[in-house]
Design a protein around this motif. Sequence first.
Motif, mmCIF file in Angstrom:
data_model
loop_
_atom_site.group_PDB
_atom_site.id
_atom_site.type_symbol
_atom_site.label_atom_id
_atom_site.label_comp_id
_atom_site.label_asym_id
_atom_site.label_seq_id
_atom_site.Cartn_x
_atom_site.Cartn_y
_atom_site.Cartn_z
ATOM 1 N N ARG A 28 0.862 -1.185 0.000
ATOM 2 C CA ARG A 28 0.000 0.000 0.000
ATOM 3 C C ARG A 28 0.898 1.234 0.000
ATOM 4 N NH1 ARG A 28 -1.588 -2.959 5.498
ATOM 5 N NH2 ARG A 28 0.050 -2.140 6.837
ATOM 6 N N VAL A 31 -0.185 8.194 1.166
ATOM 7 C CA VAL A 31 -0.182 9.549 0.606
ATOM 8 C C VAL A 31 -1.223 10.391 1.326
ATOM 9 C CG1 VAL A 31 0.605 8.873 -1.710
ATOM 10 C CG2 VAL A 31 -1.841 8.846 -1.179
ATOM 11 N N ASP A 32 -1.097 11.711 1.210
ATOM 12 C CA ASP A 32 -2.133 12.565 1.783
ATOM 13 C C ASP A 32 -3.375 12.534 0.885
ATOM 14 O OD1 ASP A 32 -1.733 14.405 -0.349
ATOM 15 O OD2 ASP A 32 -0.208 15.476 0.788
ATOM 16 N N LYS A 33 -4.464 13.125 1.372
ATOM 17 C CA LYS A 33 -5.733 13.023 0.653
ATOM 18 C C LYS A 33 -5.671 13.678 -0.728
ATOM 19 C CE LYS A 33 -8.614 12.685 4.798
ATOM 20 N NZ LYS A 33 -9.691 13.302 5.623
ATOM 21 N N ARG A 35 -3.027 14.046 -2.730
ATOM 22 C CA ARG A 35 -2.287 13.193 -3.658
ATOM 23 C C ARG A 35 -3.090 11.945 -4.008
ATOM 24 N NH1 ARG A 35 2.272 15.282 -0.938
ATOM 25 N NH2 ARG A 35 3.887 16.072 -2.359
ATOM 26 N N LYS A 36 -3.775 11.384 -3.035
ATOM 27 C CA LYS A 36 -4.586 10.194 -3.308
ATOM 28 C C LYS A 36 -5.607 10.484 -4.399
ATOM 29 C CE LYS A 36 -7.316 6.659 -0.872
ATOM 30 N NZ LYS A 36 -8.582 6.692 -1.603
ATOM 31 N N SER A 37 -6.289 11.606 -4.286
ATOM 32 C CA SER A 37 -7.287 11.971 -5.304
ATOM 33 C C SER A 37 -6.631 12.189 -6.663
ATOM 34 C CB SER A 37 -8.031 13.234 -4.873
ATOM 35 O OG SER A 37 -8.755 13.016 -3.685
ATOM 36 N N TYR A 39 -3.593 11.070 -7.793
ATOM 37 C CA TYR A 39 -3.024 9.852 -8.370
ATOM 38 C C TYR A 39 -4.119 8.930 -8.903
ATOM 39 C CZ TYR A 39 1.589 10.934 -6.361
ATOM 40 O OH TYR A 39 2.787 11.511 -6.057
ATOM 41 N N GLU A 40 -5.235 8.840 -8.178
ATOM 42 C CA GLU A 40 -6.313 7.967 -8.638
ATOM 43 C C GLU A 40 -6.974 8.525 -9.896
ATOM 44 O OE1 GLU A 40 -7.634 5.844 -4.425
ATOM 45 O OE2 GLU A 40 -8.735 7.618 -5.135
ATOM 46 N N PHE A 55 -3.743 3.012 -2.659
ATOM 47 C CA PHE A 55 -3.387 4.189 -1.865
ATOM 48 C C PHE A 55 -4.159 4.216 -0.548
ATOM 49 C CE2 PHE A 55 -2.813 5.444 -6.340
ATOM 50 C CZ PHE A 55 -1.468 5.784 -6.311
ATOM 51 N N ILE A 56 -3.457 4.603 0.526
ATOM 52 C CA ILE A 56 -4.099 4.846 1.810
ATOM 53 C C ILE A 56 -3.597 6.182 2.343
ATOM 54 C CG2 ILE A 56 -4.375 2.395 2.371
ATOM 55 C CD1 ILE A 56 -1.941 2.654 4.218
ATOM 56 N N THR A 57 -4.358 6.754 3.274
ATOM 57 C CA THR A 57 -3.971 8.038 3.860
ATOM 58 C C THR A 57 -3.506 7.835 5.304
ATOM 59 O OG1 THR A 57 -6.266 8.439 4.518
ATOM 60 C CG2 THR A 57 -5.553 9.348 2.386
#
Length: 306
Positions: A28, A31-33, A35-37, A39-40, A55-57
């Motif tokens: 896993r 990443v912060d929220k 970056r998660k958004s 990257y996805e 990804f997890i925060t």
Amino acid sequence: MNITLIGLGAIGSVYGNLLRQVNDVNLRVLVDKERKSRYEAEGVYVNGESIPFVFITPDEVTVPADLIIVSVKYNHLPQAIRDIHNQVGENTMIMSLLNGITSEEEIAFTYGDEKVIYAISNGIDATRENNSVFCSNHGKISFGMKYNKAISQQLLAVKECFESAGIPNEIPVDMEQVLWYKFMINVGINQTSAITQATYGIFQQVSYAKEIAKEAMMEVVQLAQAQNIQLKEGDIDVFFDRIISGLSEEGKPSMLQDIEAGRLTEVPMFSQKVIDLGRKLHVKTPVNELLFRIIKTLESSRDKKK
């Protein structure tokens, strides 16, 4: 093995992609929220292939990681140390792939010496452009405790995992010497590339760039010898004769990539560290003092353009 990776730059993306393909690895990416958004939505690519990272925060509570791999930039390390808190359990080991010679101590200050694996990646030529990473040589990860006369079962498990992923690796007896060897290389190659825009091909072919790097590296050798660390002038020649020739001519050291992308460089962990140690150990470091001023000038010029 549950592995948490923090830092999805050039090195993190390459090794993360290899590890996620191992059958018994649950990888896993922390990443912060924001970056998660991103990257996805945009994807992360390695050599043109979209990689389906999970990804997890930091605020998510999961099963503790068996291994945490830290591969952020040095200026992001304090935040990374805070962010991995929920991933650390009783048996978690933390491996730092940062350049320099201080990140392990900083991680150990929070989580304890017994949890820290010293590590460094040599010979990887990964280059990052936005969310895309290109790499032709995976290099080799050297890792272990500071000294490894006996090898623990945890280290052997990491070694087996890396080998299953196709990541070249070794557990050297004297890991401190290996860290200083890579520190020497980065002080020379990274900083010279930042001020001259030299790719690895330039270092392979142009003697002037090579000489700047060698002089900066020699100051590291003198600092090491002042502390009885096994580093010598001949190690510089070994690098130029045997290692740099195998890197992609178009490849760019990470500090040059940072300069071109307008990011803060890792100069505090390279020439600044050399200068500080030089003052402490009464070793002159004029080449690194000059490199430091030039690189900080480049950073300041970038800031004024914004």
